[in-house]
Design a protein around this motif. Structure first.
Motif, mmCIF file in Angstrom:
data_model
loop_
_atom_site.group_PDB
_atom_site.id
_atom_site.type_symbol
_atom_site.label_atom_id
_atom_site.label_comp_id
_atom_site.label_asym_id
_atom_site.label_seq_id
_atom_site.Cartn_x
_atom_site.Cartn_y
_atom_site.Cartn_z
ATOM 1 N N UNK A 38 0.829 -1.211 0.000
ATOM 2 C CA UNK A 38 0.000 0.000 0.000
ATOM 3 C C UNK A 38 0.860 1.256 0.000
ATOM 4 N N UNK A 39 1.904 1.258 0.821
ATOM 5 C CA UNK A 39 2.792 2.414 0.890
ATOM 6 C C UNK A 39 3.447 2.664 -0.472
ATOM 7 N N UNK A 40 3.882 1.595 -1.126
ATOM 8 C CA UNK A 40 4.494 1.730 -2.455
ATOM 9 C C UNK A 40 3.496 2.293 -3.461
ATOM 10 N N UNK A 41 2.242 1.861 -3.402
ATOM 11 C CA UNK A 41 1.211 2.417 -4.289
ATOM 12 C C UNK A 41 0.988 3.901 -4.001
ATOM 13 N N UNK A 42 0.957 4.269 -2.724
ATOM 14 C CA UNK A 42 0.718 5.664 -2.335
ATOM 15 C C UNK A 42 1.875 6.580 -2.735
ATOM 16 N N UNK A 43 3.076 6.018 -2.847
ATOM 17 C CA UNK A 43 4.222 6.816 -3.286
ATOM 18 C C UNK A 43 4.128 7.130 -4.780
ATOM 19 N N UNK A 68 1.990 7.172 6.136
ATOM 20 C CA UNK A 68 1.191 8.002 5.228
ATOM 21 C C UNK A 68 1.028 9.414 5.781
ATOM 22 N N UNK A 69 0.776 9.534 7.075
ATOM 23 C CA UNK A 69 0.591 10.856 7.680
ATOM 24 C C UNK A 69 1.865 11.703 7.593
ATOM 25 N N UNK A 70 3.028 11.052 7.482
ATOM 26 C CA UNK A 70 4.274 11.806 7.367
ATOM 27 C C UNK A 70 4.523 12.289 5.940
ATOM 28 N N UNK A 71 3.739 11.779 4.985
ATOM 29 C CA UNK A 71 3.862 12.222 3.592
ATOM 30 C C UNK A 71 2.908 13.400 3.389
ATOM 31 N N UNK A 72 3.402 14.471 2.811
ATOM 32 C CA UNK A 72 2.576 15.660 2.608
ATOM 33 C C UNK A 72 1.261 15.382 1.907
ATOM 34 N N UNK A 73 1.292 14.543 0.880
ATOM 35 C CA UNK A 73 0.092 14.271 0.081
ATOM 36 C C UNK A 73 -0.990 13.547 0.880
ATOM 37 N N UNK A 74 -0.611 12.876 1.957
ATOM 38 C CA UNK A 74 -1.580 12.101 2.736
ATOM 39 C C UNK A 74 -1.793 12.638 4.152
#
Length: 121
Positions: A38-43, A68-74
């Motif tokens: 999932x993380x790879x898809x979200x990247x 995910x919360x640490x990624x700006x987009x999420x």
């Protein structure tokens, strides 16, 4: 175009039931079999909502939520947990990690759609 939801669960039957429920309601659905996938898809892609299990190989749901919360987009994307874990302690850990909501399996398709429509206006 409908809202795009990422469904994350290591159980193929749960993934298929959730996918079917959401697709029937007009959502676009992508599935992943664990938190790492999932993380790879979200990247690589952008999802309007993430619906994740907690207990999975390679990466559990709480770890996925934190990443995910640490990624700006999420940082503000709705993230729902759909799991067999029902303890108050686990729910508070989910909230602390940044989960938007918590649903316990087995899920009621009508309730899932109600929650999805609430977090995806």
């Amino acid at each position: 175009m409908g809202k795009h939801i990422l469904v994350v669960d290591d159980s193929a039957s749960i993934r298929q039931m959730v996918e079917h429920t959401l697709k029937t309601a007009g959502y676009e659905v992508t599935a992943a079999n664990d938190g790492q996938a999932a993380l790879e898809l979200c990247e690589r892609s952008r999802f309007d909502c993430v619906l994740t299990d907690q207990n999975m190989p390679r990466m559990d749901g709480l770890t996925l939520i934190k990443k995910l919360r640490s990624m700006g987009a999420y940082s503000r994307t709705p993230i729902l947990v759909l799991t067999t874990e029902a303890s108050d302690d686990m729910k508070s850990q989910g909230k602390a990690a940044g989960a938007t909501g918590w649903m316990v399996k087995p899920f009621d398709p009508a309730k899932l759609l109600a929650v999805a429509s609430k977090v995806l206006p």
